[in-house]
Motif scaffolding. Structure first.
Motif, mmCIF file in Angstrom:
data_model
loop_
_atom_site.group_PDB
_atom_site.id
_atom_site.type_symbol
_atom_site.label_atom_id
_atom_site.label_comp_id
_atom_site.label_asym_id
_atom_site.label_seq_id
_atom_site.Cartn_x
_atom_site.Cartn_y
_atom_site.Cartn_z
ATOM 1 N N GLY A 16 6.215 0.484 -14.427
ATOM 2 C CA GLY A 16 5.018 -0.334 -14.377
ATOM 3 C C GLY A 16 3.938 0.234 -13.473
ATOM 4 N N SER A 17 2.841 -0.522 -13.353
ATOM 5 C CA SER A 17 1.689 -0.088 -12.574
ATOM 6 C C SER A 17 1.227 -1.186 -11.627
ATOM 7 N N LEU A 18 0.632 -0.747 -10.537
ATOM 8 C CA LEU A 18 -0.033 -1.644 -9.598
ATOM 9 C C LEU A 18 -1.269 -0.928 -9.077
ATOM 10 N N ARG A 19 -2.251 -1.729 -8.671
ATOM 11 C CA ARG A 19 -3.434 -1.183 -8.030
ATOM 12 C C ARG A 19 -3.612 -1.868 -6.681
ATOM 13 N N LEU A 20 -3.550 -1.063 -5.628
ATOM 14 C CA LEU A 20 -3.766 -1.571 -4.281
ATOM 15 C C LEU A 20 -5.230 -1.421 -3.898
ATOM 16 N N SER A 21 -5.721 -2.393 -3.146
ATOM 17 C CA SER A 21 -7.075 -2.343 -2.618
ATOM 18 C C SER A 21 -7.041 -2.555 -1.117
ATOM 19 N N CYS A 22 -7.986 -1.943 -0.443
ATOM 20 C CA CYS A 22 -8.099 -2.105 1.009
ATOM 21 C C CYS A 22 -9.584 -2.186 1.341
ATOM 22 N N ILE A 69 -5.925 8.045 -5.797
ATOM 23 C CA ILE A 69 -6.697 7.395 -4.743
ATOM 24 C C ILE A 69 -8.176 7.482 -5.094
ATOM 25 N N SER A 70 -8.901 6.411 -4.827
ATOM 26 C CA SER A 70 -10.341 6.396 -5.055
ATOM 27 C C SER A 70 -10.995 5.503 -4.008
ATOM 28 N N ARG A 71 -12.308 5.489 -3.995
ATOM 29 C CA ARG A 71 -13.006 4.726 -2.961
ATOM 30 C C ARG A 71 -14.341 4.233 -3.477
ATOM 31 N N ASP A 72 -14.823 3.201 -2.820
ATOM 32 C CA ASP A 72 -16.182 2.716 -3.027
ATOM 33 C C ASP A 72 -16.832 2.757 -1.646
ATOM 34 N N ILE A 73 -17.612 3.791 -1.406
ATOM 35 C CA ILE A 73 -18.168 4.005 -0.074
ATOM 36 C C ILE A 73 -19.052 2.846 0.351
ATOM 37 N N ALA A 74 -19.854 2.350 -0.568
ATOM 38 C CA ALA A 74 -20.777 1.265 -0.235
ATOM 39 C C ALA A 74 -20.045 0.019 0.221
ATOM 40 N N LYS A 75 -18.834 -0.166 -0.294
ATOM 41 C CA LYS A 75 -18.054 -1.350 0.053
ATOM 42 C C LYS A 75 -16.993 -1.064 1.108
ATOM 43 N N ASN A 76 -16.950 0.184 1.580
ATOM 44 C CA ASN A 76 -15.902 0.562 2.546
ATOM 45 C C ASN A 76 -14.530 0.138 2.033
ATOM 46 N N VAL A 78 -11.027 1.284 -0.277
ATOM 47 C CA VAL A 78 -10.216 2.356 -0.829
ATOM 48 C C VAL A 78 -9.157 1.747 -1.738
ATOM 49 N N TYR A 79 -8.874 2.447 -2.818
ATOM 50 C CA TYR A 79 -7.936 1.959 -3.827
ATOM 51 C C TYR A 79 -6.792 2.956 -4.020
ATOM 52 N N LEU A 80 -5.689 2.441 -4.500
ATOM 53 C CA LEU A 80 -4.579 3.307 -4.888
ATOM 54 C C LEU A 80 -4.036 2.794 -6.216
ATOM 55 N N GLN A 81 -4.298 3.543 -7.273
ATOM 56 C CA GLN A 81 -3.746 3.216 -8.587
ATOM 57 C C GLN A 81 -2.378 3.868 -8.694
ATOM 58 N N MET A 82 -1.370 3.055 -8.925
ATOM 59 C CA MET A 82 -0.003 3.551 -8.978
ATOM 60 C C MET A 82 0.566 3.309 -10.373
ATOM 61 N N ASN A 83 0.885 4.384 -11.060
ATOM 62 C CA ASN A 83 1.457 4.309 -12.401
ATOM 63 C C ASN A 83 2.876 4.866 -12.396
ATOM 64 N N SER A 84 3.604 4.550 -13.438
ATOM 65 C CA SER A 84 4.980 5.047 -13.583
ATOM 66 C C SER A 84 5.791 4.812 -12.316
#
Length: 115
Positions: A16-22, A69-76, A78-84
Motif C-alpha cells: 500500500g501507500s501513504l503520504r506524510l506531511s509536515c 520527498i517533495s516540498r512546498d517552500i511557500a508553505k514551509n 515537506v511531504y513523503l510519498q511512500m509506495n509499495s
C-alpha cells in the motif's frame, strides 16, 4: 516558537501507500535541508530522505524507487510519498528542518505496515 506538525501516518497493508506531511507553524527562514527520518523499535533513528535548498534529493538505499520527498517552500511544508510499503517500513517517522542556525523536529507519526 516554531513547531513541526506531522500527519498522514497510519496502518496500511503491504504494497500500500501513504503520504506524510509536515508543516511548520511559522515561517522558517534560511532553510538548508528538509528531511524525513524514521525509528523502528529497538533501532537507531535513520535518515529516510532529504531535500536540500537547491532541490537535490537523497534517499536511503532501502527506500529508493519507492519513496519520494517533495516540498512546498511557500508553505514551509515537506511531504513523503511512500509506495509499495513493506513491513520493514514500520516505524515512527519524524520530519526535520535544518536552517543555518538550528534544526527543528516534529513529534513523529506512526506508520505500521501489516496485513
Amino acid at each position: 516558537q516554531v513547531q513541526l506538525v506531522e500527519s498522514g501516518g497510519g496502518l496500511v497493508q503491504p504494497g500500500g501507500s501513504l503520504r506524510l506531511s509536515c508543516a511548520a507553524s511559522k515561517i522558517i527562514f534560511s532553510i538548508t535541508t528538509m528531511a524525513w527520518y524514521r525509528q523502528a523499535p529497538g533501532k537507531q533513528r535513520e535518515l529516510v530522505a532529504a531535500i536540500r535548498s537547491g532541490g537535490s534529493t537523497n534517499y536511503a538505499d532501502s527506500v529508493k524507487g519507492r519513496f519520494t520527498i517533495s516540498r512546498d517552500i511557500a508553505k514551509n511544508t515537506v511531504y513523503l510519498q511512500m509506495n509499495s510499503l513493506q513491513p520493514e517500513d514500520t516505524a515512527v517517522y519524524y520530519c526535520n528542518i535544518e536552517t543555518s542556525r538550528r534544526g527543528y523536529w516534529g513529534q513523529g507519526t506512526q506508520v505500521t505496515v501489516s496485513s
